[in-house]
Scaffold this active site. Structure first.
Site, PDB file in Angstrom:
ATOM      1  N   HIS A 278       0.797  -1.332   0.049  1.00  0.00           N
ATOM      2  CA  HIS A 278       0.012   0.045   0.100  1.00  0.00           C
ATOM      3  C   HIS A 278       0.962   1.090   0.139  1.00  0.00           C
ATOM      4  O   HIS A 278       1.751   1.375   0.846  1.00  0.00           O
ATOM      5  CB  HIS A 278      -0.949   0.016   1.155  1.00  0.00           C
ATOM      6  CG  HIS A 278      -0.431  -0.113   2.583  1.00  0.00           C
ATOM      7  ND1 HIS A 278       0.066   0.986   3.449  1.00  0.00           N
ATOM      8  CD2 HIS A 278      -0.223  -0.968   3.283  1.00  0.00           C
ATOM      9  CE1 HIS A 278       0.247   0.946   4.552  1.00  0.00           C
ATOM     10  NE2 HIS A 278       0.175  -0.726   4.592  1.00  0.00           N
ATOM     11  N   ASP A 290       6.015   0.486   6.664  1.00  0.00           N
ATOM     12  CA  ASP A 290       4.660   0.403   6.873  1.00  0.00           C
ATOM     13  C   ASP A 290       4.143   1.569   5.748  1.00  0.00           C
ATOM     14  O   ASP A 290       3.614   2.487   6.290  1.00  0.00           O
ATOM     15  CB  ASP A 290       3.943   0.414   7.830  1.00  0.00           C
ATOM     16  CG  ASP A 290       2.546   0.082   7.757  1.00  0.00           C
ATOM     17  OD1 ASP A 290       2.036  -0.521   7.010  1.00  0.00           O
ATOM     18  OD2 ASP A 290       1.843   0.515   8.800  1.00  0.00           O
ATOM     19  N   GLU A 324      -4.978   1.762   2.388  1.00  0.00           N
ATOM     20  CA  GLU A 324      -5.201   0.539   3.313  1.00  0.00           C
ATOM     21  C   GLU A 324      -5.131   0.968   4.616  1.00  0.00           C
ATOM     22  O   GLU A 324      -6.081   0.343   5.545  1.00  0.00           O
ATOM     23  CB  GLU A 324      -3.665  -0.409   3.015  1.00  0.00           C
ATOM     24  CG  GLU A 324      -3.713  -1.733   3.837  1.00  0.00           C
ATOM     25  CD  GLU A 324      -3.297  -1.551   5.255  1.00  0.00           C
ATOM     26  OE1 GLU A 324      -3.382  -2.626   5.890  1.00  0.00           O
ATOM     27  OE2 GLU A 324      -2.760  -0.575   5.824  1.00  0.00           O
ATOM     28  N   GLU A 325      -4.597   2.266   5.189  1.00  0.00           N
ATOM     29  CA  GLU A 325      -4.446   2.418   6.710  1.00  0.00           C
ATOM     30  C   GLU A 325      -5.832   2.546   7.087  1.00  0.00           C
ATOM     31  O   GLU A 325      -5.913   2.325   8.180  1.00  0.00           O
ATOM     32  CB  GLU A 325      -3.392   3.538   6.783  1.00  0.00           C
ATOM     33  CG  GLU A 325      -2.015   3.152   6.512  1.00  0.00           C
ATOM     34  CD  GLU A 325      -1.407   1.964   7.535  1.00  0.00           C
ATOM     35  OE1 GLU A 325      -2.279   1.340   8.174  1.00  0.00           O
ATOM     36  OE2 GLU A 325      -0.354   1.741   7.411  1.00  0.00           O
ATOM     37  N   ASP A 352       3.311  -6.784   3.374  1.00  0.00           N
ATOM     38  CA  ASP A 352       2.947  -5.389   4.020  1.00  0.00           C
ATOM     39  C   ASP A 352       3.272  -5.575   5.695  1.00  0.00           C
ATOM     40  O   ASP A 352       2.375  -5.565   6.457  1.00  0.00           O
ATOM     41  CB  ASP A 352       1.277  -4.991   4.047  1.00  0.00           C
ATOM     42  CG  ASP A 352       0.989  -3.939   4.926  1.00  0.00           C
ATOM     43  OD1 ASP A 352       1.700  -3.131   5.051  1.00  0.00           O
ATOM     44  OD2 ASP A 352      -0.296  -3.798   5.071  1.00  0.00           O
ATOM     45  N   HIS A 425       3.286   2.202  12.692  1.00  0.00           N
ATOM     46  CA  HIS A 425       2.329   3.279  13.144  1.00  0.00           C
ATOM     47  C   HIS A 425       3.231   4.458  14.094  1.00  0.00           C
ATOM     48  O   HIS A 425       2.047   5.010  14.534  1.00  0.00           O
ATOM     49  CB  HIS A 425       0.925   2.905  13.689  1.00  0.00           C
ATOM     50  CG  HIS A 425      -0.026   2.128  12.631  1.00  0.00           C
ATOM     51  ND1 HIS A 425      -1.117   1.400  12.983  1.00  0.00           N
ATOM     52  CD2 HIS A 425       0.444   1.784  11.330  1.00  0.00           C
ATOM     53  CE1 HIS A 425      -1.584   0.598  11.936  1.00  0.00           C
ATOM     54  NE2 HIS A 425      -0.653   0.984  10.943  1.00  0.00           N
TER      55      HIS A 425
END
Length: 459
Positions: A278, A290, A324-325, A352, A425
């Protein structure tokens, strides 16, 4: 005698095919390790573009960069796939503090994605600590109403694969605030979803409950969570309050794009093998692991095959999924159009889980198919220590294909998982945390799997 000669011919044919595959994989690894371009592509994505949350100007810059990258590589077909995405913005840096009597003790927090803002002065309230949503529900509205619910269930350290720990602890972030709102809570604080003990708060999406008013929700670092929990145990509840302030908001949806590059198949152009990650990332850092690593690995896998003058039998696509997030809109749109266009997808591979040392792949397939894969390909991957070929799942972006494309096999790239959720994140997910050789080894493993699927199929 004829039977003996036939058996020998079959055996020779099998050995020669295995030797051919082995040689091709060696060439793939050599190209990745000697001439790899993924690391420098990642440097540009992280340092020149940076955070790229869906709907943001940086997300659009990343789309334009991704399209140009694959065009410059000379893929047979490069195009954009339009998709509407959410546009959530964080606003000013969040502030949080434990209030012990009249003393404020600042602690690191960050708003959860898709949360709402607090009032301008913030929220101050007594804290109720729970380890699960059920524990909170058992306490009931009479206890929860007017309070800040503090979800403090840590990762279970017994899981060897840290992704399992994330899954087991994740409900408190995904739906905990919405469930707390139903009981009259005024806010929610969630322990960061990480096995690490540090002061990096981890953001990530939280969901709203239909018909229920949302409440402000934030993640608190694991060290601060332990501090707050310890203070709650040692002092009487009314003496401990929590204050936090955040300014996030959701703006109107924005038009964005999946970015797709393809090597068109020579024999079966309508049959497709997809590899992707992503393009969007959370806004706190550069989104290196990520999922910048997944993006550059996907494009690099195709570049390697093209550099080796390999002509795939089936069409091979690199897909940079958007959103995606905080919405999965890109994956849903890709699956929708795959069905609409009656595309015959053989397999979809998602990367991912970070750009760490490759260990193998997880196959969303029957035990019989997984056994066959191991029988035919395990020894080919053994020299590269990426031979863990196990039953598993696909990934968030490719999962919708299972509902729209019959007979597809979903595959997840499995790197070493131990460090991923230290960075996931957080503001620490930066380019410098990616190891060049580990990234290249993962790319080579993916390109090798694409080659094997293209040559031999999966079933």
């Amino acid at each position: 005698m004829k039977k003996l000669l036939l058996s020998a011919a079959i055996l020779f044919s099998g050995l020669s095919l295995q030797a051919q595959d082995s040689l091709m994989m060696r060439n793939i690894y050599d190209e990745a390790l000697v001439n790899g371009q993924g690391y420098e592509n990642l440097r540009y994505l992280c340092k020149k573009i940076g955070p790229r949350l869906s709907g943001s100007p940086n997300a659009q810059k990343a789309v334009e960069w991704g399209k140009k990258l694959m065009e410059d590589y000379g893929f047979d077909r490069v195009y954009l796939q339009e998709v509407m995405v959410p546009h959530w913005v964080r606003g000013a840096k969040e502030q949080g503090a434990i209030i012990d009597g009249n003393k404020k003790i600042p602690v690191p927090i960050c708003a959860l994605g898709m949360s709402i803002a607090t009032p301008a002065a913030g929220i101050t309230a007594n804290v109720i600590e729970v380890k699960s949503i059920k524990e909170m529900q058992d306490l009931g509205e009479s206890v929860i109403k007017g309070k800040i619910v503090f979800f403090n269930r840590p990762f279970d350290p017994r899981y060897i694969e840290t992704g399992q720990g994330y899954g087991a602890a994740g409900d408190q972030r995904f739906v905990g605030p919405a469930e707390a709102a139903k009981l009259g809570a005024v806010g929610a604080i969630v322990r960061s979803l990480s096995p690490a003990l540090d002061n990096y708060p981890h953001t990530g999406g939280t969901l709203s409950a239909p018909g229920t008013k949302m409440i402000p929700a934030a993640a608190i670092s694991t060290m601060a969570a332990d501090k707050l929990s310890g203070m709650l145990r040692l002092r009487k509840l009314p003496l401990i309050k929590f204050w936090f302030k955040q300014s996030c908001q959701t703006l109107p949806e924005v038009k964005s794009y999946n970015v797709i590059g393809e090597l068109t198949g020579t024999d079966h152009p309508k049959k497709v093998i997809t590899v992707g990650g992503h393009l969007d990332s959370w806004d706190l850092a550069e989104g290196a692991h990520d999922d910048g690593t997944g993006i550059v690995q996907s494009a690099e896998a195709l570049r390697i095959l093209k550099a080796l003058k390999y002509k795939p039998k089936n069409s091979v696509r690199a897909v940079f999924f958007m959103n995606e997030e905080n919405g999965t809109r890109g994956g849903l749109k890709y699956a929708e159009l795959a069905a609409k266009n009656k595309e015959d997808h053989i397999a979809a591979i998602e990367t991912d889980e970070g750009g760490f040392v490759p260990r193998g792949f997880g196959f969303d397939a029957s035990p019989e198919v997984v056994a066959k894969i191991n029988k035919n390909w395990k020894k080919l991957f053994e020299p590269y220590e990426a031979d863990r070929l196990v039953k598993g799942e696909g990934g968030t972006d490719i999962e919708p294909l299972k509902e729209t494309v019959p007979n597809i096999t979903l595959i997840s790239f499995l790197p070493d998982s131990q460090r991923y959720f230290d960075l996931h994140h957080t503001a620490a997910d930066v380019f410098e945390k990616v190891h060049k050789r580990e990234l290249e080894l993962g790319t080579a493993a993916m390109a090798s799997l694409i080659y094997l699927i293209d040559q031999h199929g999966l079933k």
